[in-house]
Design a protein around this motif. Structure first.
Motif, PDB file in Angstrom:
ATOM      1  N   ASP A   1       0.899  -1.268  -0.054  1.00 14.63           N
ATOM      2  CA  ASP A   1      -0.052  -0.157  -0.044  1.00 14.63           C
ATOM      3  C   ASP A   1       0.831   1.233   0.096  1.00 14.63           C
ATOM      4  OD1 ASP A   1      -2.283  -1.473  -0.009  1.00 14.63           O
ATOM      5  OD2 ASP A   1      -2.461  -1.477   2.246  1.00 14.63           O
ATOM      6  N   VAL A   2       0.497   2.156  -0.739  1.00 10.88           N
ATOM      7  CA  VAL A   2       1.254   3.552  -0.810  1.00 10.88           C
ATOM      8  C   VAL A   2       0.205   4.441  -0.121  1.00 10.88           C
ATOM      9  CG1 VAL A   2       1.808   5.449  -2.306  1.00 10.88           C
ATOM     10  CG2 VAL A   2       2.022   3.085  -3.167  1.00 10.88           C
ATOM     11  N   ILE A   3       0.977   4.792   1.098  1.00 15.09           N
ATOM     12  CA  ILE A   3       0.196   5.594   2.208  1.00 15.09           C
ATOM     13  C   ILE A   3       0.470   7.143   1.999  1.00 15.09           C
ATOM     14  CG2 ILE A   3      -0.047   5.836   4.805  1.00 15.09           C
ATOM     15  CD1 ILE A   3      -0.610   3.023   3.664  1.00 15.09           C
ATOM     16  N   PHE A   4      -0.665   8.119   1.854  1.00 19.48           N
ATOM     17  CA  PHE A   4      -0.570   9.402   1.915  1.00 19.48           C
ATOM     18  C   PHE A   4      -0.960   9.814   3.597  1.00 19.48           C
ATOM     19  CE2 PHE A   4      -0.881   8.066  -2.253  1.00 19.48           C
ATOM     20  CZ  PHE A   4       0.052   8.942  -2.833  1.00 19.48           C
ATOM     21  N   SER A   5      -0.297  10.781   3.905  1.00 21.32           N
ATOM     22  CA  SER A   5      -0.466  11.148   5.449  1.00 21.32           C
ATOM     23  C   SER A   5      -1.821  12.248   5.428  1.00 21.32           C
ATOM     24  CB  SER A   5       0.677  11.976   6.099  1.00 21.32           C
ATOM     25  OG  SER A   5       1.203  12.802   5.266  1.00 21.32           O
ATOM     26  N   SER A   6      -2.000  12.863   4.312  1.00 22.89           N
ATOM     27  CA  SER A   6      -3.247  13.902   4.502  1.00 22.89           C
ATOM     28  C   SER A   6      -3.734  13.914   2.999  1.00 22.89           C
ATOM     29  CB  SER A   6      -2.613  14.866   4.918  1.00 22.89           C
ATOM     30  OG  SER A   6      -1.848  15.616   3.971  1.00 22.89           O
ATOM     31  N   PHE A   7      -4.935  14.503   3.032  1.00 17.82           N
ATOM     32  CA  PHE A   7      -5.568  14.862   1.895  1.00 17.82           C
ATOM     33  C   PHE A   7      -5.956  16.355   1.905  1.00 17.82           C
ATOM     34  CE2 PHE A   7      -6.203  10.057   2.492  1.00 17.82           C
ATOM     35  CZ  PHE A   7      -5.519   9.843   1.483  1.00 17.82           C
ATOM     36  N   GLY A   8      -6.843  16.744   0.849  1.00 18.54           N
ATOM     37  CA  GLY A   8      -7.252  17.834   0.871  1.00 18.54           C
ATOM     38  C   GLY A   8      -6.503  18.844   0.281  1.00 18.54           C
TER      39      GLY A   8
ATOM     40  N   PRO B   1       7.374   7.025   2.129  1.00 15.26           N
ATOM     41  CA  PRO B   1       8.236   6.054   1.344  1.00 15.26           C
ATOM     42  C   PRO B   1       7.633   4.572   1.627  1.00 15.26           C
ATOM     43  CG  PRO B   1       9.647   7.440   2.619  1.00 15.26           C
ATOM     44  CD  PRO B   1       8.430   7.697   3.199  1.00 15.26           C
ATOM     45  N   THR B   2       7.563   3.900   0.241  1.00 19.79           N
ATOM     46  CA  THR B   2       6.852   2.517   0.407  1.00 19.79           C
ATOM     47  C   THR B   2       8.232   1.633  -0.023  1.00 19.79           C
ATOM     48  OG1 THR B   2       4.925   3.390  -0.430  1.00 19.79           O
ATOM     49  CG2 THR B   2       5.312   1.029  -0.909  1.00 19.79           C
ATOM     50  N   ILE B   3       8.365   0.610   0.615  1.00 24.49           N
ATOM     51  CA  ILE B   3       9.539  -0.517   0.529  1.00 24.49           C
ATOM     52  C   ILE B   3       9.070  -1.358  -0.470  1.00 24.49           C
ATOM     53  CG2 ILE B   3      10.912  -2.156   1.518  1.00 24.49           C
ATOM     54  CD1 ILE B   3      12.029   0.587   2.366  1.00 24.49           C
TER      55      ILE B   3
END
Length: 182
Positions: free
Chosen positions: A134-141, A149-151
């Motif tokens: 999963d590619v995680i984004f810490s915030s939206f808007g 970072p994704t391993i």
């Protein structure tokens, strides 16, 4: 075992001067997790039969150096750990649309669940089930999002696909987009 920041709390390594040694250093970029070395034969612990088994999600780094040590002076290894897996930071930029990104679920695949490392030469064996990272984004808007970072634990010469399961820009939602494979 040495932990970054606690080197002074560990006793010096005492070796015989005038002898050749093979030094192996490894890390998973953690001060609390250190994978244990496994030996092919517990009664005969040799470098050729040693390995590590770790999660494919860990940032595994490796260093090896053969060196003759001196008994008359300090010996310095000058350890530089080499990242053995890919680490990807993803940027999604919708600023040309004039709208904000309100939802985004994405992943990279294939991604192997397990990693086995030969300590003799650093050779990797990618194992376990294939899954997605999963590619995680810490915030939206915002109009531009940058992921954590994704391993990626993927086999050599295998294509990796970036898939957007869901993205909402403004009030428009799209599903199952694969903008990149390579």
């Amino acid at each position: 075992d040495y932990s970054y920041g606690n080197e002074n709390n560990t006793s010096p390594l005492q070796l015989d001067g005038g002898r050749q040694y093979v030094f192996i250093a490894y890390s998973v970029n953690s001060t609390t997790v250190l994978p244990a070395v496994e030996f092919q034969d517990a009664g005969s612990k040799t470098l050729s039969g040693s390995k590590l088994n770790v999660s494919g999600d860990l940032d595994f780094m490796y260093f090896k150096k053969e060196m003759m040590v001196s008994g008359a002076e300090d010996n310095y290894l000058a350890i530089i750990l080499k990242h053995m897996l890919c680490q990807i930071t993803t940027t999604i930029d919708a600023s040309a649309t004039g709208y904000l990104i309100n939802e985004l679920e994405s992943s990279l695949s294939p991604h192997k669940a397990e990693l086995s490392i030969s300590l003799l030469d650093g050779a990797l064996t990618h194992g376990g089930d294939s899954k997605r990272a999963d590619v995680i984004f810490s915030s939206f808007g915002a109009a531009r999002l940058v992921s954590l970072p994704t391993i990626i634990n993927a086999e050599e010469n295998k294509e990796t696909a970036f898939t957007i399961a869901t993205i909402t820009i403004g009030d428009i939602t799209q599903n199952n987009i694969t903008p990149f494979t390579g």
